[in-house]
Design an enzyme around this catalytic site. Structure first.
Site, PDB file in Angstrom:
ATOM      1  N   TRP A 327       0.824  -1.210   0.000  1.00 21.20           N
ATOM      2  CA  TRP A 327       0.000   0.000   0.000  1.00 21.20           C
ATOM      3  C   TRP A 327       0.862   1.265   0.000  1.00 21.20           C
ATOM      4  O   TRP A 327       0.526   2.255  -0.635  1.00 21.20           O
ATOM      5  CB  TRP A 327      -0.934   0.006   1.208  1.00 21.20           C
ATOM      6  N   HIS A 328       2.000   1.215   0.681  1.00 21.31           N
ATOM      7  CA  HIS A 328       2.875   2.380   0.727  1.00 21.31           C
ATOM      8  C   HIS A 328       3.616   2.628  -0.593  1.00 21.31           C
ATOM      9  O   HIS A 328       4.257   3.664  -0.753  1.00 21.31           O
ATOM     10  CB  HIS A 328       3.902   2.237   1.858  1.00 21.31           C
ATOM     11  N   GLY A 329       3.548   1.688  -1.515  1.00 20.39           N
ATOM     12  CA  GLY A 329       4.187   1.904  -2.815  1.00 20.39           C
ATOM     13  C   GLY A 329       4.807   0.661  -3.418  1.00 20.39           C
ATOM     14  O   GLY A 329       4.974   0.569  -4.630  1.00 20.39           O
TER      15      GLY A 329
END
Length: 364
Positions: A327-329
């Site tokens: 989700w963070h990348g």
């Protein structure tokens, strides 16, 4: 004195806040207080309309359409009431943010990179909100479907204080509190607002002092000073960086938390000071409380959590950290970061289990 320009997140949100977002939050506050005073029953819908208008104004018609499309697709898939299908839909929608052709198309919608990044950050946070609503829809029976309608999903997804950067609030908490009608006191709300503004102003002054005087991020961006520094100096730099991160999120989460209070909602607790933490587990529970509740409710517990076998617990924890990293990348350094945090949590829990054995306690 010039400030350290290397902390992108701080510079980015401060610039947007000064230009537009703070004014839009002030508008939300006005709409909220007027609706609480005059039409308490219709407050969720007044705030929904305002949030949609603010989204249109800031992200344009195309950005608004993307978020509305995400919500509509998530709601349509949730009608099957299959949690696995809902998660698959959420991951696919999240993956569209990283498709090069889609990225280039969205970039062309805006004149500056900052505008594109605002859409990117907003949609990634909205994905979590859509996932929360859809899973709650899957888990509730037919008698409760009226409280999980598409209008309620839009009221949740377009709630403006948490719109761009969080904090995250699960749908079950949001809907219960938003439906609750309480006696409205202008005097009480005014005192909450004044005290909250004073606290946030103090935190902002502290963060500005750190960014203007300490140059923590500028030092980290150059290998030469790090190579010549002693281990004690490196430790001090690391501590200074996480302390600035803590103060930064007191502000980034403190502003929406204050507005949540003004709306009659109970916001997730603000981050706990990192200097008080001595374990990975406490860090995850106490820093981003909203994200922790989301991960526990929708990933860790459904996958077995601490109630399952040792292998089941290891798997559910690994899956939780894998989602956080993605989700963070999903960059390689985020997978390393997630793996190290997973390892830290596992080691801590393993030691706790060993120390709980009566023989070991007697030896101690």
């Amino acid at each position: 004195m010039p400030q350290d320009p290397m902390d992108f997140e701080w510079s980015y949100w401060i610039e947007w806040g000064r230009e537009r977002i703070l004014w839009l939050l002030a508008g939300h506050l006005l709409v909220s207080q007027v609706s609480r005073l005059l039409v308490e029953k219709y407050k969720p819908w007044c705030l929904m309309v305002y949030g949609m208008a603010a989204c249109w104004f800031l992200l344009g018609i195309k950005g608004f359409a993307v978020i509305l499309l995400h919500a509509a697709v998530s709601f349509a898939v949730a009608q099957f009431q299959l949690s696995l299908l809902t998660w698959l839909c959420s991951l696919i929608l999240l993956s569209t943010l990283r498709i090069p052709t889609v990225e280039e198309t969205k970039r062309k919608w805006y004149e500056t990179e900052n505008e594109y990044y605002l859409l990117l950050f907003t949609v990634s946070v909205r994905c979590l909100f859509c996932t929360s609503f859809s899973l709650e829809y899957c888990w509730h029976g037919p008698t409760q479907k009226s409280s999980h309608s598409f209008p309620w999903m839009l009221a949740y997804v377009f709630y403006y204080p948490t719109f761009h950067n969080g904090p995250l609030m699960n749908f079950d908490e949001f809907s219960k509190q938003m439906r609750r009608q309480e006696a409205f006191s202008v005097k009480s709300n005014l005192s909450i607002l004044i005290v909250g503004i004073i606290r946030i102003f103090f935190w902002w002054c502290l963060a500005e002092l750190m960014i203007h005087l300490m140059y923590i991020h500028a030092l980290y961006s150059s290998a030469l000073p790090l190579e010549s520094a002693s281990y004690w100096a490196l430790g001090g730099l690391a501590l200074a960086q996480v302390l600035f991160f803590y103060v930064k999120y007191l502000i980034l989460y403190g502003v929406p938390a204050l507005l949540l209070q003004m709306d009659g909602l109970k916001p997730p607790a603000l981050p706990c000071c990192v200097s008080l933490m001595h374990s990975f587990t406490k860090m995850w529970r106490s820093f981003d409380v909203g994200l922790h509740r989301f991960l526990v409710r929708y990933i860790y517990v459904p996958m077995g959590g601490s109630q399952s076998s040792l292998l089941g617990m290891l798997f559910s924890t690994a899956l939780t950290f894998a989602f956080v990293s993605y989700w963070h990348g999903g960059q390689s350094y985020l997978w390393y970061w997630g793996a190290l945090n997973w390892l830290g949590v596992i080691v801590e829990n393993g030691i706790k289990r060993i120390l709980s054995i009566s023989l070991i306690q007697d030896l101690i």
